[in-house]
Design an enzyme around this catalytic site. Structure first.
Site, mmCIF file in Angstrom:
data_model
loop_
_atom_site.group_PDB
_atom_site.id
_atom_site.type_symbol
_atom_site.label_atom_id
_atom_site.label_comp_id
_atom_site.label_asym_id
_atom_site.label_seq_id
_atom_site.Cartn_x
_atom_site.Cartn_y
_atom_site.Cartn_z
ATOM 1 N N LYS A 1 4.433 -4.255 -0.373
ATOM 2 C CA LYS A 1 3.935 -3.866 -1.700
ATOM 3 C C LYS A 1 4.127 -4.989 -2.738
ATOM 4 O O LYS A 1 4.858 -5.936 -2.503
ATOM 5 C CB LYS A 1 4.652 -2.599 -2.188
ATOM 6 C CG LYS A 1 4.510 -1.425 -1.247
ATOM 7 C CD LYS A 1 3.078 -1.064 -0.952
ATOM 8 C CE LYS A 1 2.981 0.265 -0.246
ATOM 9 N NZ LYS A 1 1.825 0.390 0.607
HETATM 10 C C1 LIG Z 1 -1.512 4.696 -1.546
HETATM 11 C C2 LIG Z 1 -0.192 4.893 -0.853
HETATM 12 N N1 LIG Z 1 0.479 6.039 -1.039
HETATM 13 C C3 LIG Z 1 1.673 6.263 -0.459
HETATM 14 C C4 LIG Z 1 2.261 5.327 0.363
HETATM 15 C C5 LIG Z 1 3.550 5.657 1.037
HETATM 16 O O1 LIG Z 1 4.589 4.794 0.778
HETATM 17 P P1 LIG Z 1 5.765 4.583 1.842
HETATM 18 O O2 LIG Z 1 5.226 3.760 2.970
HETATM 19 O O3 LIG Z 1 6.829 3.865 1.064
HETATM 20 O O4 LIG Z 1 6.208 5.920 2.295
HETATM 21 C C6 LIG Z 1 1.605 4.107 0.571
HETATM 22 C C7 LIG Z 1 2.230 3.086 1.424
HETATM 23 O O5 LIG Z 1 1.698 2.481 2.269
HETATM 24 C C8 LIG Z 1 0.341 3.884 -0.031
HETATM 25 O O6 LIG Z 1 -0.335 2.738 0.150
#
Ligand SMILES: Cc1ncc(COP(=O)(O)O)c(C=O)c1O
Length: 426
Positions: free
Chosen positions: A199
């Protein structure tokens, strides 16, 4: 002798000899911050103070009173929905074109995801389709600021106010992005961030929920730590026992090590976003004139932070299928991808309503609506997934030379497209 690397020619960049710089870039500051926590012996937020410091810094950066750190972007979304009170019988409108957990977080609360289409230019949720999908069961909308581009928040807010629906902003790909000068995550009822290591800022794994609402903040804080009422006499003074004990809590806590990294990364965020924007603008300048490729659209209202450089591909212009074009780009050393390959509702989880044993929550007797997950419900998302999406996986650490190679790789494939057309015919 073919020119294209896919057909045996010399690639613009040999990744085995000259890989792109690593992302995330972990500097001495991050390493020392982690060592400091290790030496302190306090790795849990229940013992140390780094998580608290990270929350305070993140809240300050956003100009909001509350930030609550959690273990991932997914757990942030789950707790935001739980704290808002989404549950069995409720529908939550989510975009069909996004990462899987935008929608699975809804299932985690035993509620029903209803998919809305996206805007064909910004790839973010289409307010008109949101309004069409509102029913008497709609409890919340999850807006995703996809690829770093803020969604059209004024229009979403108007709908939410008119129908009395909560807004959760999924900012997992948009740390520091702005809508009309306001940071994303500060506009709806709650903003959810991921700090997964790809990210715009990261802690390896991790997440954060920001809000201006003290009740949401309080509930999220309790839910991420087992929702134990012990020691919460004060909470019981302000809430009925029914409310206080009717909470299923989790251990979704962030560790001190993650928070220590996050504090350093937050200080670098604006610089890293500026680097992404510069890189994106260089690529846009170079590909703008290429017929068959459309650069990302940046609305007037947006400070876009380019988590991904998402283009549109036109086979009608270039004369070869998108996947072949992408194979040719990759062979030249261009970090290209088709992106999300199907709208979320094509996943058997929804289509076959398999989410849990006995089909819960789709078969839940409290659910009185009629949701559908058939092909055609979100035609724009389908078109982007199946035909048009073309991502370049850029990041803040790419140098001018790296960007030059990416652009040269794209130009080279376009200039030699006839070689690809021939293998197609052959
Ligand atoms: C748009 C979106 N929402 C939610 C997430 C979920 O995050 P995490 O991987 O930290 O659980 C991501 C991560 O890839 C994402 O790109």
């Amino acid at each position: 002798m073919p020119k294209l690397a896919l057909l045996g020619g010399e690639p613009v960049r040999r990744l085995d000899e000259r890989p792109y710089p690593k992302y995330p870039s972990i500097g001495n500051e991050e390493i020392e911050a982690v060592i400091e926590v290790m030496r302190s012996g306090n790795l849990s937020s229940l013992r140390g103070h780094k998580v608290k410091e990270f929350e305070e810094a993140f809240a300050k950066y956003h100009g909001v009173p509350y930030a609550i750190a959690v273990s991932s972007g997914t757990t942030a979304l789950h707790l935001a929905l739980a704290a808002i009170g989404v549950g069995p019988g409720d529908e939550v409108i989510v975009p069909a074109y996004t990462f899987t957990s935008t929608a699975t977080s809804v299932l985690m609360q035993c509620a029903i995801p209803v998919f809305a289409d996206i805007d064909s230019r910004t790839f973010t949720i289409d307010p008109e389709d949101v309004e069409r999908k509102v029913t008497e069961h709609t409890r919340a909308i999850i807006v995703v600021h996809l690829f770093g581009c803020p969604a059209d928040m004024d229009r979403i807010k108007r709908i939410a106010e008119e129908y009395d629906i909560a807004i959760v902003e999924d900012c997992a790909q948009a740390h520091g992005a702005m809508y009309k000068g306001k940071k994303v995550g500060t506009i709806g009822d709650a903003g959810c961030f991921s700090f997964y290591q790809s990210k715009n800022m990261m802690t390896g794994e991790g997440g954060m929920i920001i809000t201006r609402d003290p009740d949401i903040a309080e509930r999220v804080s309790m839910l991420r730590n087992h929702a134990e009422i012990r020691g919460l006499k004060d909470y019981l003074k302000r809430h009925s026992p029914q409310e206080a004990f009717n909470m299923l809590g989790y251990n979704y806590r962030m560790t001190e090590l993650q928070a220590a990294i996050g504090l350093v990364q937050l200080r670098k965020l604006d610089r890293m976003n500026e680097a992404r924007r510069r890189i994106a603008s260089e690529i846009t300048k170079a590909i703008r004139e290429i017929a068959g490729l459309e650069e990302p659209y940046v609305p007037d209202y947006a400070y876009h932070v380019f988590h991904i450089y998402a283009m549109k591909y036109y086979e009608e212009e270039l004369g070869v299928p998108r996947d072949l074009f992408i194979d040719a780009l990759r062979a030249e050393g261009v970090p290209a991808s088709p992106g999300y390959e199907e709208p979320l509702y094509a996943n058997p989880l929804y289509r076959l309503r398999l989410a849990r044993k006995l089909g819960c929550p789709f078969t839940c007797p409290y659910y009185k609506g009629r949701v559908t997950y058939e092909d055609g419900i979100c035609p724009v998302a389908e078109e982007i997934c199946y035909r048009r999406g073309l991502w370049l996986l850029i990041h803040s650490e790419l140098s001018d030379d790296d960007v030059k190679d990416i652009v040269e790789g794209i130009r080279k494939v376009v200039e030699n497209i006839d070689e690809l057309k021939r293998i197609r015919q052959g």
